[in-house]
Scaffold this motif. Structure first.
Motif, PDB file in Angstrom:
ATOM      1  N   SER A   1       9.286   1.491 -10.856  1.00  0.00           N
ATOM      2  CA  SER A   1       8.514   0.912  -9.759  1.00  0.00           C
ATOM      3  C   SER A   1       9.275   1.009  -8.443  1.00  0.00           C
ATOM      4  O   SER A   1       8.701   1.334  -7.396  1.00  0.00           O
ATOM      5  N   ILE A   2      10.577   0.744  -8.495  1.00  0.00           N
ATOM      6  CA  ILE A   2      11.403   0.835  -7.289  1.00  0.00           C
ATOM      7  C   ILE A   2      11.421   2.270  -6.767  1.00  0.00           C
ATOM      8  O   ILE A   2      11.294   2.519  -5.556  1.00  0.00           O
ATOM      9  N   ILE A   3      11.565   3.212  -7.675  1.00  0.00           N
ATOM     10  CA  ILE A   3      11.599   4.623  -7.275  1.00  0.00           C
ATOM     11  C   ILE A   3      10.273   5.047  -6.659  1.00  0.00           C
ATOM     12  O   ILE A   3      10.230   5.716  -5.618  1.00  0.00           O
ATOM     13  N   VAL A   4       9.147   4.638  -7.287  1.00  0.00           N
ATOM     14  CA  VAL A   4       7.823   4.991  -6.767  1.00  0.00           C
ATOM     15  C   VAL A   4       7.610   4.377  -5.389  1.00  0.00           C
ATOM     16  O   VAL A   4       7.104   5.047  -4.470  1.00  0.00           O
ATOM     17  N   CYS A   5       8.000   3.107  -5.227  1.00  0.00           N
ATOM     18  CA  CYS A   5       7.854   2.445  -3.929  1.00  0.00           C
ATOM     19  C   CYS A   5       8.703   3.141  -2.868  1.00  0.00           C
ATOM     20  O   CYS A   5       8.261   3.327  -1.725  1.00  0.00           O
ATOM     21  N   ALA A   6       9.917   3.523  -3.243  1.00  0.00           N
ATOM     22  CA  ALA A   6      10.804   4.215  -2.301  1.00  0.00           C
ATOM     23  C   ALA A   6      10.218   5.560  -1.887  1.00  0.00           C
ATOM     24  O   ALA A   6      10.255   5.938  -0.707  1.00  0.00           O
ATOM     25  N   MET A   7       9.655   6.282  -2.862  1.00  0.00           N
ATOM     26  CA  MET A   7       9.051   7.579  -2.560  1.00  0.00           C
ATOM     27  C   MET A   7       7.828   7.414  -1.664  1.00  0.00           C
ATOM     28  O   MET A   7       7.626   8.191  -0.712  1.00  0.00           O
ATOM     29  N   ALA A   8       6.999   6.401  -1.952  1.00  0.00           N
ATOM     30  CA  ALA A   8       5.814   6.153  -1.134  1.00  0.00           C
ATOM     31  C   ALA A   8       6.205   5.762   0.292  1.00  0.00           C
ATOM     32  O   ALA A   8       5.611   6.238   1.270  1.00  0.00           O
ATOM     33  N   ALA A   9       7.228   4.888   0.406  1.00  0.00           N
ATOM     34  CA  ALA A   9       7.690   4.468   1.730  1.00  0.00           C
ATOM     35  C   ALA A   9       8.240   5.650   2.520  1.00  0.00           C
ATOM     36  O   ALA A   9       7.996   5.784   3.726  1.00  0.00           O
ATOM     37  N   THR A  10       8.970   6.523   1.825  1.00  0.00           N
ATOM     38  CA  THR A  10       9.514   7.710   2.483  1.00  0.00           C
ATOM     39  C   THR A  10       8.406   8.636   2.964  1.00  0.00           C
ATOM     40  O   THR A  10       8.437   9.145   4.090  1.00  0.00           O
ATOM     41  N   ALA A  11       7.398   8.833   2.102  1.00  0.00           N
ATOM     42  CA  ALA A  11       6.268   9.702   2.475  1.00  0.00           C
ATOM     43  C   ALA A  11       5.519   9.147   3.680  1.00  0.00           C
ATOM     44  O   ALA A  11       5.151   9.894   4.603  1.00  0.00           O
TER      45      ALA A  11
ATOM     46  N   ARG B   1       8.265 -12.371 -18.542  1.00  0.00           N
ATOM     47  CA  ARG B   1       9.115 -11.351 -17.959  1.00  0.00           C
ATOM     48  C   ARG B   1       8.358 -10.582 -16.879  1.00  0.00           C
ATOM     49  O   ARG B   1       7.151 -10.383 -16.956  1.00  0.00           O
ATOM     50  N   ALA B   2       9.107 -10.120 -15.862  1.00  0.00           N
ATOM     51  CA  ALA B   2       8.482  -9.369 -14.781  1.00  0.00           C
ATOM     52  C   ALA B   2       7.888  -8.067 -15.297  1.00  0.00           C
ATOM     53  O   ALA B   2       6.805  -7.654 -14.887  1.00  0.00           O
ATOM     54  N   TYR B   3       8.597  -7.417 -16.221  1.00  0.00           N
ATOM     55  CA  TYR B   3       8.124  -6.164 -16.808  1.00  0.00           C
ATOM     56  C   TYR B   3       8.351  -6.202 -18.318  1.00  0.00           C
ATOM     57  O   TYR B   3       9.316  -6.817 -18.792  1.00  0.00           O
ATOM     58  N   LYS B   4       7.455  -5.546 -19.046  1.00  0.00           N
ATOM     59  CA  LYS B   4       7.599  -5.509 -20.494  1.00  0.00           C
ATOM     60  C   LYS B   4       8.867  -4.757 -20.900  1.00  0.00           C
ATOM     61  O   LYS B   4       9.511  -5.101 -21.894  1.00  0.00           O
ATOM     62  N   GLU B   5       9.208  -3.730 -20.148  1.00  0.00           N
ATOM     63  CA  GLU B   5      10.428  -2.961 -20.386  1.00  0.00           C
ATOM     64  C   GLU B   5      11.237  -2.908 -19.093  1.00  0.00           C
ATOM     65  O   GLU B   5      10.674  -2.804 -18.008  1.00  0.00           O
ATOM     66  N   ARG B   6      12.549  -2.960 -19.215  1.00  0.00           N
ATOM     67  CA  ARG B   6      13.388  -2.966 -18.019  1.00  0.00           C
ATOM     68  C   ARG B   6      13.201  -1.711 -17.176  1.00  0.00           C
ATOM     69  O   ARG B   6      13.231  -1.762 -15.945  1.00  0.00           O
ATOM     70  N   TRP B   7      13.015  -0.572 -17.839  1.00  0.00           N
ATOM     71  CA  TRP B   7      12.904   0.666 -17.084  1.00  0.00           C
ATOM     72  C   TRP B   7      11.648   0.722 -16.229  1.00  0.00           C
ATOM     73  O   TRP B   7      11.582   1.485 -15.262  1.00  0.00           O
ATOM     74  N   HIS B   8      10.645  -0.132 -16.556  1.00  0.00           N
ATOM     75  CA  HIS B   8       9.455  -0.194 -15.719  1.00  0.00           C
ATOM     76  C   HIS B   8       9.810  -0.621 -14.296  1.00  0.00           C
ATOM     77  O   HIS B   8       9.244  -0.119 -13.324  1.00  0.00           O
ATOM     78  N   GLY B   9      10.737  -1.552 -14.196  1.00  0.00           N
ATOM     79  CA  GLY B   9      11.165  -2.032 -12.886  1.00  0.00           C
ATOM     80  C   GLY B   9      11.846  -0.942 -12.072  1.00  0.00           C
ATOM     81  O   GLY B   9      11.590  -0.785 -10.871  1.00  0.00           O
ATOM     82  N   PHE B  10      12.711  -0.178 -12.712  1.00  0.00           N
ATOM     83  CA  PHE B  10      13.401   0.906 -12.014  1.00  0.00           C
ATOM     84  C   PHE B  10      12.408   1.980 -11.553  1.00  0.00           C
ATOM     85  O   PHE B  10      12.519   2.506 -10.441  1.00  0.00           O
TER      86      PHE B  10
ATOM     87  N   GLY C   1      -0.990  -2.203 -11.132  1.00  0.00           N
ATOM     88  CA  GLY C   1      -0.762  -3.173 -12.194  1.00  0.00           C
ATOM     89  C   GLY C   1       0.525  -2.908 -12.946  1.00  0.00           C
ATOM     90  O   GLY C   1       1.293  -3.835 -13.256  1.00  0.00           O
ATOM     91  N   LYS C   2       0.797  -1.641 -13.255  1.00  0.00           N
ATOM     92  CA  LYS C   2       2.027  -1.293 -13.953  1.00  0.00           C
ATOM     93  C   LYS C   2       3.254  -1.554 -13.085  1.00  0.00           C
ATOM     94  O   LYS C   2       4.274  -2.062 -13.552  1.00  0.00           O
ATOM     95  N   MET C   3       3.149  -1.214 -11.805  1.00  0.00           N
ATOM     96  CA  MET C   3       4.281  -1.385 -10.901  1.00  0.00           C
ATOM     97  C   MET C   3       4.581  -2.849 -10.617  1.00  0.00           C
ATOM     98  O   MET C   3       5.736  -3.230 -10.413  1.00  0.00           O
ATOM     99  N   SER C   4       3.535  -3.666 -10.599  1.00  0.00           N
ATOM    100  CA  SER C   4       3.717  -5.082 -10.271  1.00  0.00           C
ATOM    101  C   SER C   4       3.919  -5.965 -11.497  1.00  0.00           C
ATOM    102  O   SER C   4       4.045  -7.184 -11.375  1.00  0.00           O
ATOM    103  N   GLY C   5       3.928  -5.355 -12.679  1.00  0.00           N
ATOM    104  CA  GLY C   5       4.187  -6.131 -13.891  1.00  0.00           C
ATOM    105  C   GLY C   5       2.968  -6.756 -14.513  1.00  0.00           C
ATOM    106  O   GLY C   5       3.085  -7.631 -15.373  1.00  0.00           O
ATOM    107  N   GLY C   6       1.768  -6.341 -14.100  1.00  0.00           N
ATOM    108  CA  GLY C   6       0.556  -6.886 -14.688  1.00  0.00           C
ATOM    109  C   GLY C   6      -0.183  -7.814 -13.735  1.00  0.00           C
ATOM    110  O   GLY C   6       0.246  -8.070 -12.609  1.00  0.00           O
ATOM    111  N   HIS C   7      -1.323  -8.308 -14.213  1.00  0.00           N
ATOM    112  CA  HIS C   7      -2.170  -9.164 -13.388  1.00  0.00           C
ATOM    113  C   HIS C   7      -1.474 -10.482 -13.084  1.00  0.00           C
ATOM    114  O   HIS C   7      -0.784 -11.050 -13.921  1.00  0.00           O
ATOM    115  N   ARG C   8      -1.678 -10.959 -11.857  1.00  0.00           N
ATOM    116  CA  ARG C   8      -1.065 -12.187 -11.355  1.00  0.00           C
ATOM    117  C   ARG C   8       0.453 -12.145 -11.508  1.00  0.00           C
ATOM    118  O   ARG C   8       1.074 -13.074 -12.009  1.00  0.00           O
ATOM    119  N   ASN C   9       1.014 -11.079 -11.040  1.00  0.00           N
ATOM    120  CA  ASN C   9       2.466 -10.969 -11.067  1.00  0.00           C
ATOM    121  C   ASN C   9       2.935 -10.574  -9.673  1.00  0.00           C
ATOM    122  O   ASN C   9       2.907 -11.391  -8.771  1.00  0.00           O
TER     123      ASN C   9
END
Length: 296
Positions: free
Chosen positions: A143-153, A132-141, A67-75
């Motif tokens: 999320s990208i880092i977490v997704c990249a780390m998960a994809a790498t793993a 807005r996609a995310y409440k704070e801009r840094w949430h998006g960054f 939910g946090k990574m995707s910006g909340g419900h229905r996002n």
């Protein structure tokens, strides 16, 4: 839509929609159940949803993270990009498990197509871009880092362990979608949550053909999004480039229209789908029986 309506829609539409494909009976059954669970899957972005409560703190924590990574419900999970990411994961897992390169190529094609669709819809001129996609801009960054780390793993695990990593990923995905499919049945006790684990184990142990699984999951996710689009909230198909909520938005989730019109229609579609699949087999058996009777 409500969870049980989503599950019913996946079950009914997959069963009826696969008739022209003439799939084997076992693939229809597996695909229909998996599609029913996948049709609930996008709601994993809400920690209070049925699927989030399946395995207690484990799935609740996972749902909170999604939910946090995707910006909340229905996002994010209800967007074209979300479909693309799901396709990448399930087709990669299935490809590594079955050692089938064509499956991986198909998954890459679906992911690329969904990315293009998301960007094109996100660039459409609309009166407003929605929330807005995310409440704070840094949430998006983050999320990208977490997704990249998960994809790498996942990539490293698949490269190093091969089939074993694929089996682990396919097993985990299968447990999740089966749990999502069974939970709307509201079985008393803990059997609805525990049942998917031995089922998935047996399927992998006996090498059950699960080639239909990635297709059924992607179809189920798309069915979920379409179902939410016809409710009042709509879905942000162009997320994160646009948060405009698209859809006809005909009725409210859980309303009488959903319970007394949509659900009965889906039950009828499911019944029709079962009939068109079973009738030819029964007809052939009846002809064989009559022919053998005449020969006697």
């Amino acid at each position: 839509m409500m969870g049980r309506t989503h599950a019913l829609s996946g079950l009914a539409l997959f069963t009826a929609g696969t008739y022209p494909l003439h799939l084997p009976a076992d693939q229809i059954a597996i695909g229909a159940v998996v599609c029913a669970g996948a049709a609930v899957l996008p709601d994993i972005d809400h920690h209070g949803s049925n699927i989030a409560r399946t395995f207690g703190p484990i799935t609740r924590g996972f749902a909170w993270t999604i939910g946090k990574m995707s910006g909340g419900h229905r996002n994010g999970t209800h967007s074209a990009l979300g479909v693309g990411l799901v396709a990448a994961l399930v087709f990669l897992s299935s490809s590594v498990y079955t050692r089938d390169l064509i499956t991986l190529q198909i998954g890459c094609g679906i992911t690329a197509a969904m990315l293009v669709v998301g960007v094109l819809i996100g660039l459409l001129p609309t009166k407003g871009k929605g929330r807005r996609a995310y409440k704070e801009r840094w949430h998006g960054f983050v999320s990208i880092i977490v997704c990249a780390m998960a994809a790498t793993a996942i990539a490293v695990s698949c490269y190093r362990y091969g089939h074993q990593a694929g089996a682990f990923l396919v097993g985990g995905i299968l447990v999740l979608v089966l749990a999502a499919a069974i939970r709307p049945l509201a079985i008393k006790g803990i059997w609805d949550d525990l049942a998917p684990i031995p089922i998935a184990f047996v399927a992998l142990w006996y090498h059950v053909d699960l080639s239909v699984m990635p297709y059924a999951i992607v179809i189920g996710v798309v069915i979920h999004i379409v179902g939410d689009m016809i409710t009042l909230g709509g879905c942000p198909i162009g997320w994160p480039w646009s948060q405009t909520m698209f859809g006809p938005k005909w009725f409210k989730t859980g309303s009488r229209i959903e319970r007394r019109i949509v659900a009965p229609i889906l039950v009828a579609v499911l019944g029709l789908g079962v009939v068109v699949h079973v009738y030819p087999e029964l007809s052939d058996r009846a002809r064989t029986f009559r022919a053998s009777s005449l020969q006697r």
